[in-house]
Design an enzyme around this catalytic site. Structure first.
Site, PDB file in Angstrom:
ATOM      1  N   LEU B   9       0.782  -1.233   0.000  1.00 18.82           N
ATOM      2  CA  LEU B   9       0.000   0.000   0.000  1.00 18.82           C
ATOM      3  C   LEU B   9       0.814   1.283   0.000  1.00 18.82           C
ATOM      4  CD1 LEU B   9      -2.787  -1.118   2.515  1.00 18.82           C
ATOM      5  CD2 LEU B   9      -2.856  -1.190   0.023  1.00 18.82           C
ATOM      6  N   ASN B  10       2.109   1.175   0.258  1.00 22.65           N
ATOM      7  CA  ASN B  10       2.904   2.412   0.264  1.00 22.65           C
ATOM      8  C   ASN B  10       3.146   2.929  -1.149  1.00 22.65           C
ATOM      9  OD1 ASN B  10       5.016   0.631  -0.636  1.00 22.65           O
ATOM     10  ND2 ASN B  10       6.528   2.061   0.184  1.00 22.65           N
ATOM     11  N   ASP B  72      11.918 -15.385 -14.714  1.00 27.81           N
ATOM     12  CA  ASP B  72      11.297 -16.494 -15.417  1.00 27.81           C
ATOM     13  C   ASP B  72      10.067 -16.046 -16.210  1.00 27.81           C
ATOM     14  OD1 ASP B  72       9.865 -19.630 -14.609  1.00 27.81           O
ATOM     15  OD2 ASP B  72      11.657 -19.243 -15.822  1.00 27.81           O
ATOM     16  N   ALA B  73       9.200 -15.308 -15.554  1.00 23.88           N
ATOM     17  CA  ALA B  73       7.976 -14.831 -16.210  1.00 23.88           C
ATOM     18  C   ALA B  73       8.314 -13.837 -17.315  1.00 23.88           C
ATOM     19  CB  ALA B  73       7.036 -14.202 -15.181  1.00 23.88           C
ATOM     20  N   CYS B 113      18.357 -10.684 -25.311  1.00 26.54           N
ATOM     21  CA  CYS B 113      19.569 -10.487 -26.098  1.00 26.54           C
ATOM     22  C   CYS B 113      20.751 -10.195 -25.196  1.00 26.54           C
ATOM     23  CB  CYS B 113      19.389  -9.335 -27.095  1.00 26.54           C
ATOM     24  SG  CYS B 113      18.561  -9.825 -28.620  1.00 26.54           S
ATOM     25  N   CYS B 125      29.672 -25.359   0.810  1.00 26.15           N
ATOM     26  CA  CYS B 125      30.602 -25.328   1.950  1.00 26.15           C
ATOM     27  C   CYS B 125      30.636 -23.971   2.638  1.00 26.15           C
ATOM     28  CB  CYS B 125      32.004 -25.751   1.525  1.00 26.15           C
ATOM     29  SG  CYS B 125      32.586 -24.894   0.077  1.00 26.15           S
ATOM     30  N   CYS B 391      15.964 -14.785 -30.088  1.00 33.77           N
ATOM     31  CA  CYS B 391      15.342 -14.073 -31.201  1.00 33.77           C
ATOM     32  C   CYS B 391      16.099 -14.216 -32.508  1.00 33.77           C
ATOM     33  CB  CYS B 391      15.117 -12.604 -30.855  1.00 33.77           C
ATOM     34  SG  CYS B 391      16.609 -11.616 -30.754  1.00 33.77           S
TER      35      CYS B 391
END
Lengths: 324, 608
Positions: B9-10, B72-73, B113, B125, B391
């Site tokens: 909401l900010n 990803d999206a 690209c 580790c 592309c």
């Protein structure tokens, strides 16, 4: 706000921005009081931004009645006569803004800006004026400067698809981050009158053309007794004549301020909403910096023009008066 | 797919307090209709990666504006926009920084690209044995300890892995974390505490090699930090606080109110034990199923406490809950002003696209510090990268041991992890080696399953040196050709996957932990890198200094007047939230809007 600590509610609501500027800055914001005069689209955007940021209070001044032009670029005004009928722009915007953040006190002040005295301005930490004449800008700025407390002064105006912001923080101390450490800095700002008195020749050759174009229009409107923006294509010849005179007086080539730019600014009577968002956003950021004393504020003019897409800062000040 | 949260909401100003919990898409639509009632807005409360949003769907639009919060999206939408030949306006913000970019097939670079920095991961580790930064302690506390104690017991966990080759008595190690049937919570808590902060540290400390050039950690035992009987201590404190059982919190229980305070070792230890106690006392049913959620107050308290104790052990400074939550939750800081600026710039670019004002397209950067007198810096878009496999259909090369690596390795590590193709179809010439789909019959499914387990050279259609494989994603309409080159040996440290993909420059990771990027044994701050979210903005951004990113070869750029080719690539909207990955509900009854119309800080939950 009670006490010194942020409330749980504030911490939850402001979490993401506290991560940007810290709890201390947030506390300062919550104690600050902002005055805004002249509410077109850009100022509406600015108000939205600082209300969301959580300032202490916001006072709005604009007694004009709502027209179609008003709500065409001001998203705080619903295009519904049942809602806005009989109310001033400030009143409608006030109702909308309250909704954005119940923790901010939003109110309306009626009356003529220039008739108010220093005592009135003393209540505020920041004053933002828009849509007013150059005389009024100078007047308000001077009233603010006469006060013992520092009242930050801004002007903001958008015409066609351009915008201008002016900043006067007088003597401003702030901190900024340099890699891992915090350093304390200071900036000295000229008043609006001092700034626009700087001879045009003293400015860098590549200084934003908008600066000059807006000064020409300002002077024209002043000389003709027009309200800001009360100008049309019929005035173009007179404006161009004035431009020539001003350039000559400043020993500048008249082509320095392009005719096409002036024409564009005259024809474009309405604000362009995305520009309102951009300029209102920059202004919001600047005011937050001024209140929090964190981050280097811009000095002292900002210009944005959709045509070249640049957001440019110009330092229009008399070098002798600066001290860092 | 997201719902509204208080922390939105900010800046996400179409939403109000009363909307918390509701669909962002639906509420945004309603809010906009209030000031533009004549607009036609369709809202989809759904995941953009859902197959129903296919190329045909995207073809309906003249322009697509993204306000996504994960890589990803974005890649997915990029591919669909390319396939549909629809211009895409991408954007992102982080704090005071932001950018807007325009992608038009054939005219400009696509979103991929310029490879985006992969999410930061840390070598195992470092997390289990040699932490040097607080974030390492957080990852340990969250992905190891919290997961071990409260998460799926059957999940593999590196908690007792040590950098030495000392074989741990595995049976014994497993038992340690499980609470015995008749064990009281207080002794259980202290037992766990002593095991992970005391015993494990002592064992690790004994390995000479590890500590040759490093400071040894100090074991910490509860008896040393909290000599008194804990129940007594809690009892005293509890008298002054009303424990609200509905919002279970160790901080509240112990009277520690301010999330911005940095706890001491003692306070952290108390919180640790109290949080553990509260989980068992109030949320027992969830134990065994819990995943870390940054909005789970008790979980955050536990992780902060545990990370702090570990930090104390290793001489790393302790942090407040507020800070720890930000790190553990991958919280991206955000403000309304930057978002407003970027939103305005997005619309400006979108209008240029609609007007087909090709020459005017710009990539615009919102800077924190004035650079060359600018706060907003436009740059002309680049031409498409000829070697971009997304592309430009240029083949990639893969060096791999075809006699040793299996098809499964290829699918997991290359196709999914690197290429972002989640539903692949793999062909060798006209032979189908592997595919996924709902329409496969049993024989095909079995066949493909069998293929996965075969080494490449043993596949029905053998894959050897010089073979060209074709990988497709039908939904994204993406075809990618990969030349296979056989190589016998790979450097275990530098190429632990035993594979090297080239022909497409992978952007360098953030400054440290370079080695860990391709390290299969690395732990990300929140899940594996194949579908991981961006964890932090790259360091380039933090000082507001512009960094030149070396340009891939073969790229021409139209130079605009004076502005350099400097790019702030870090902020591709790293508004990463390490979410609990949930399956989307079937609440598609009402058709709702995809993402915010206005603001980009959209939080999306992804499918598992």
């Amino acid at each position: 706000m009670d006490g010194e600590e942020l409330t749980e509610q504030e911490t939850a609501l402001y979490d993401r921005q506290i991560r940007v500027w810290g709890a201390d800055a947030q506390r300062r914001l919550s104690k600050s009081h902002i005055l805004v005069c002249g509410m077109k689209g850009t100022v509406a955007e600015f108000c939205k931004n600082i209300v969301l940021a959580g300032v202490g209070s916001l006072t709005l001044m604009d007694d004009r009645v709502v027209t179609e032009e008003a709500w065409s670029a001001n998203f705080l005004i619903p295009p519904d006569e049942n809602v806005y009928g009989g109310k001033t722009i400030a009143e409608v915007c006030c109702d909308s803004l309250k909704d954005f953040n119940p923790m901010v006190r939003v109110s309306v002040e009626k009356g003529d800006l220039s008739s108010l005295d220093g005592e009135f301005y003393d209540k505020f930490d920041v004053v933002v004026v828009s849509c007013c004449s150059v005389t009024t800008k100078k007047l308000i700025n001077e009233k603010c400067r006469k006060l013992s407390k520092r009242v930050a002064f801004y002007t903001v105006d958008c015409r066609d698809s351009c915008g201008e912001i002016f900043v006067d923080l007088q003597n401003h101390k702030y901190s900024k981050q340099k890699i891992e450490e915090t350093i304390e800095c200071q900036l000295q700002y000229p008043s609006f009158e001092e700034a626009i008195s700087v001879p045009w020749r003293a400015l860098p050759r590549k200084a934003s053309k908008l600066y000059f174009a807006l000064r020409v229009l300002e002077q024209f409107e002043e000389a003709e007794g027009r309200s800001p923006g009360e100008i049309s294509i019929a005035d173009l010849p007179a404006v161009l004549k004035l431009k020539k005179e001003l350039c000559e007086a400043n020993a500048l080539n008249a082509s320095h301020v392009t005719d096409s730019l002036l024409e564009r600014l005259i024809i474009g009577t309405r604000e362009f909403p995305p520009v309102c968002a951009v300029v209102g956003g920059i202004l919001g950021q600047e005011v937050i910096k001024a209140i929090s004393c964190k981050g280097e504020p811009l000095k002292n003019f900002f210009f944005f023009d959709v045509m070249d897409g640049k957001g440019v800062v110009e330092d229009v000040s008399n070098p002798k008066k600066e001290s860092k | 797919m997201d719902t509204i949260e208080v922390s939105n909401l900010n800046r996400q100003f179409l939403f109000r307090q009363s909307h918390v919990g509701q669909s962002k898409a639906k509420v945004a639509r309603d809010a906009v209709l209030k000031f533009r009632p004549q607009m036609s807005i369709t809202a989809h409360h759904a995941n953009v990666k859902d197959p129903k949003f296919n190329v045909e769907f995207f073809k309906q639009f003249n322009v697509v504006l993204n306000g996504l919060d994960n890589l990803d999206a974005r890649r997915h939408v990029n591919r669909l926009c390319l396939a549909a030949d629809v211009p895409l306006v991408e954007s992102g913000t982080t704090g005071f920084l932001g950018q807007v970019t325009v992608h038009v097939k054939g005219k400009t670079e696509c979103y991929e690209c310029q490879p985006k920095p992969a999410p930061k991961t840390y070598p195992v580790c470092t997390i289990t044995s040699t932490p040097s930064k607080f974030v390492h302690c957080i990852v340990w506390a969250k992905d190891l300890l919290f997961a071990k104690l409260f998460g799926d017991r059957n999940q593999e966990n590196d908690l007792n892995v040590r950098s030495s080759d000392a074989a741990s008595s595995s049976d014994h190690a497993e038992d340690v974390f499980v609470r015995r049937k008749d064990e009281d919570i207080d002794p259980y808590g202290r037992r766990i505490y002593d095991h992970v902060f005391g015993y494990n540290i002592e064992v690790a400390s004994s390995n000479e090699e590890t500590w040759k050039n490093r400071n040894r950690p100090k074991p910490i035992y509860s008896a040393d930090v909290m000599p008194e009987n804990l129940t007594e201590q809690n009892g005293n404190v509890a008298k002054n606080c009303v424990v609200d059982t509905s919002s279970v919190s160790a901080m509240a229980s112990l009277g520690l109110k301010n999330p911005q305070d940095t706890w001491t070792l003692l306070e952290s230890s108390r919180i640790f034990l109290e949080a553990l106690k509260l989980f068992f006392a109030k949320r027992e049913k969830e134990i065994g199923n819990l995943s870390f959620d940054k909005d789970d107050q008790l979980a955050v308290e536990f992780v902060t406490a545990a990370a702090n104790i570990r930090a104390a052990s290793f001489g790393i400074s302790l942090h407040s809950l507020f800070e720890a939550k930000g790190i553990a939750g991958n919280i991206v800081h955000a403000v309304a002003t930057t978002n407003a600026i970027i939103a305005g710039l997005i619309v400006i670019e979108a209008i240029k696209v609609l007007l087909k004002d090709t020459d005017k397209y710009r990539m615009t950067y919102c800077l924190e510090h004035i650079t060359k007198k600018m706060l907003l810096m436009p740059v002309e878009p680049y031409e498409p990268n000829k070697s971009c496999y997304v592309c430009s259909e240029t083949p990639l090369s893969l060096e791999i041991n075809t006699s040793r690596s299996k098809l499964r390795d290829f699918v997991e590590k290359i196709v999914k992890a690197k290429l972002g193709i989640n539903f692949p179809l793999i062909m060798h010439g006209s032979n189908l080696l592997y595919e996924v789909g709902d329409d496969l019959d049993e024989v095909e499914v079995a066949n493909y399953a069998a293929n996965l387990e075969k080494v490449l050279s043993q596949l029905p259609s053998p894959v050897t040196n010089g073979t060209m494989l074709t990988v497709e994603d039908l939904q994204q309409e993406l075809t990618c050709n990969i030349n296979i080159k056989h190589r016998e040996e790979f450097d275990e440290e530098k190429e632990p996957d035993g594979m090297l993909l080239s022909g497409w420059t992978q952007a360098p990771p953030a400054k440290d932990d370079k080695q860990s990027m391709n390290d299969k044994q690395s732990i990300g701050n929140g899940g594996d890198s194949s579908n991981a979210l961006q964890t932090e903005p790259a360091d380039a951004v933090k000082d507001g200094e512009m960094e030149e990113i070396s340009e891939p070869s073969g790229k021409k750029r139209k130079l605009s007047e004076g502005s350099k080719a400097s790019i702030l690539d870090a902020t591709d909207g790293t508004r990463n939230h390490k979410e609990v990955e949930k399956l989307d509900d079937d609440d598609d009854d009402d058709v709702v809007m995809f993402d915010d119309l206005d603001s980009m800080t959209n939080k999306k939950k992804r499918l598992q």
